[in-house]
Write a protein that holds these residues in place. Structure first.
Motif, PDB file in Angstrom:
ATOM      1  N   GLY A  44     -41.052 -39.020  57.304  1.00 60.57           N
ATOM      2  CA  GLY A  44     -40.179 -37.884  57.585  1.00 60.57           C
ATOM      3  C   GLY A  44     -39.521 -37.349  56.326  1.00 60.57           C
ATOM      4  O   GLY A  44     -40.181 -37.127  55.309  1.00 60.57           O
ATOM      5  N   GLY A  45     -38.192 -37.175  56.376  1.00 54.39           N
ATOM      6  CA  GLY A  45     -37.480 -36.586  55.250  1.00 54.39           C
ATOM      7  C   GLY A  45     -37.530 -37.432  54.007  1.00 54.39           C
ATOM      8  O   GLY A  45     -37.494 -36.913  52.886  1.00 54.39           O
ATOM      9  N   LEU A  46     -37.627 -38.724  54.167  1.00 60.37           N
ATOM     10  CA  LEU A  46     -37.687 -39.640  53.019  1.00 60.37           C
ATOM     11  C   LEU A  46     -39.138 -40.084  52.763  1.00 60.37           C
ATOM     12  O   LEU A  46     -39.663 -39.952  51.663  1.00 60.37           O
ATOM     13  CB  LEU A  46     -36.789 -40.846  53.304  1.00 60.37           C
ATOM     14  N   ARG A  77     -36.567 -30.869  56.273  1.00 59.20           N
ATOM     15  CA  ARG A  77     -36.678 -31.958  55.290  1.00 59.20           C
ATOM     16  C   ARG A  77     -38.037 -32.646  55.283  1.00 59.20           C
ATOM     17  O   ARG A  77     -38.396 -33.261  54.275  1.00 59.20           O
ATOM     18  CB  ARG A  77     -35.603 -33.018  55.580  1.00 59.20           C
ATOM     19  N   SER A 198     -32.673 -36.579  50.713  1.00 56.08           N
ATOM     20  CA  SER A 198     -33.643 -37.640  51.023  1.00 56.08           C
ATOM     21  C   SER A 198     -34.762 -37.674  49.984  1.00 56.08           C
ATOM     22  O   SER A 198     -35.321 -38.735  49.694  1.00 56.08           O
ATOM     23  CB  SER A 198     -34.197 -37.483  52.440  1.00 56.08           C
TER      24      SER A 198
ATOM     25  N   GLY B  88     -30.907 -43.805  57.135  1.00 58.85           N
ATOM     26  CA  GLY B  88     -31.527 -42.490  57.299  1.00 58.85           C
ATOM     27  C   GLY B  88     -32.837 -42.393  56.552  1.00 58.85           C
ATOM     28  O   GLY B  88     -32.965 -42.889  55.445  1.00 58.85           O
ATOM     29  N   GLY B  89     -33.802 -41.781  57.200  1.00 57.43           N
ATOM     30  CA  GLY B  89     -35.105 -41.683  56.565  1.00 57.43           C
ATOM     31  C   GLY B  89     -35.769 -40.379  56.758  1.00 57.43           C
ATOM     32  O   GLY B  89     -35.407 -39.334  56.571  1.00 57.43           O
TER      33      GLY B  89
END
Lengths: 250, 89
Positions: A44-46, A77, A198, B88-89
């Motif tokens: 995902g965002g990271l 993101r 992120s 959070g990811g």
């Protein structure tokens, strides 16, 4: 930890020429990246920008574990998801984008999140793991398997404008359960996030993985890097193993 | 003695500020400081301490950038950094 080398072909030598100029990395480091398989949970965002950096750097194979379908709220993101892929599987969207970037890359798209049921198998297929999951239950499942199988795990997380990264080397550094002995009750599944924040964690985590595999530079093993993008305060603090840790302790 | 508390993660969000000060008696420990903070900043209480008053083990605690034990004594001018766990990811 030793990683296998795979010789480069002429096209790969041309593609990675500029990064092979990096001191202490060179062609030997590039061959290690080509021989490496990374597991990324989730993308995902990271995990998305992280996968992009691994793909462009020349990792040989990436296994993406991510369930669900692309939603509008992903698109601020999750840069491997695209508007035209709304409603379609996230893991496939990510795999498609990575293959566009690097057609030499082998991508395995697993449309599942990490769980107690699949962690052993997925970690077993990888040489190193990147933890980018939004739930501690997934992170703990991966941590436990990485410790059991002695696989390095790059731990990256963010919240709001903050991020944290550390490199877990089983038996040498604190594991995730040393830091957080129990599932934190206050953590909520949905959190404030800018993609740019992120992506900072993603870039640092990708560089950690590159260093772990190719064996150069100083990693964040035994150290926690914390940043706050609101103030641009970056701190690196030493962290300790917990001898009583139920996962990696004595 | 005067102690500075820095908050990261959800603790900062809940408190609405990133930096606080506490006055503690000589000989106070890190645990004493966290309990005092929980009693003064009610919004933080459930994130800092369990119902029985013990400090939650899931927060990372550093004093002057060194990871410490909750029973360690504090010195005047110390800075305690409290980081809530983030994923959070």
């Amino acid at each position: 930890m030793e990683f296998k080398s795979t010789p480069l072909n002429p096209e790969e030598k041309a593609t990675y020429e500029w990064q092979m100029w990096v001191e202490d990395f060179g062609e030997a480091g590039q061959e290690k990246l080509k021989g490496a398989t990374a597991l990324v949970s989730r993308c995902g965002g990271l995990g998305g920008p992280l996968c992009y950096h691994l793909a462009s750097a020349g990792f040989g194979k990436i296994i993406i574990a991510h369930a669900g379908h692309v939603k509008h709220s992903d698109l601020n993101r999750q840069i491997l998801m695209t508007h035209d892929w709304l409603g379609k599987p996230r893991a496939e969207s990510a795999a498609r984008r990575l293959r566009e970037l690097n057609p030499r890359l082998e991508v395995e798209a697993v449309p599942e999140n990490i769980s107690e049921e699949n962690a052993a198998d997925l970690v077993g297929k990888a040489d190193l793991v990147f933890d980018c999951a939004p739930l501690f239950s997934e992170r703990f499942a991966m941590n436990r398997e990485c410790v059991r199988q002695s696989k390095p795990m790059i731990e990256a997380a963010m919240f709001d404008l903050e991020g944290q990264i550390t490199t877990i080397l089983p038996g040498e550094t604190p594991c995730l359960s040393c830091l957080y002995p129990a599932d934190p009750p206050q953590w909520k599944r949905e959190f404030p996030v800018f993609g740019a924040v992120s992506s900072i964690a993603a870039s640092i985590a990708a560089m950690e993985g590159i260093k772990v595999v190719s064996g150069f530079g100083e990693t964040l093993a035994g150290k926690l890097l914390c940043y706050d993008a609101r103030t641009m305060n970056f701190r690196r603090v030493p962290i300790k193993r917990n001898p009583e840790c139920p996962i990696c302790g004595n | 003695m005067k102690i500075t508390i820095e908050l990261w993660g959800q603790l900062k969000q809940v408190a609405g500020e990133s930096c606080l000060s506490l006055e503690l008696p000589e000989g106070a420990t890190v645990q004493d400081a966290i309990r005092l903070l929980a009693s003064q900043a009610v919004s933080l209480a459930s994130s800092l301490v369990e119902e029985d008053g013990t400090c939650r083990p899931s927060n990372l605690v550093f004093v002057n950038d060194h990871q410490i034990l909750l029973s360690d004594p504090l010195q005047d001018g110390n800075t305690i950094t409290l980081m809530s766990p983030i994923a959070g990811g």
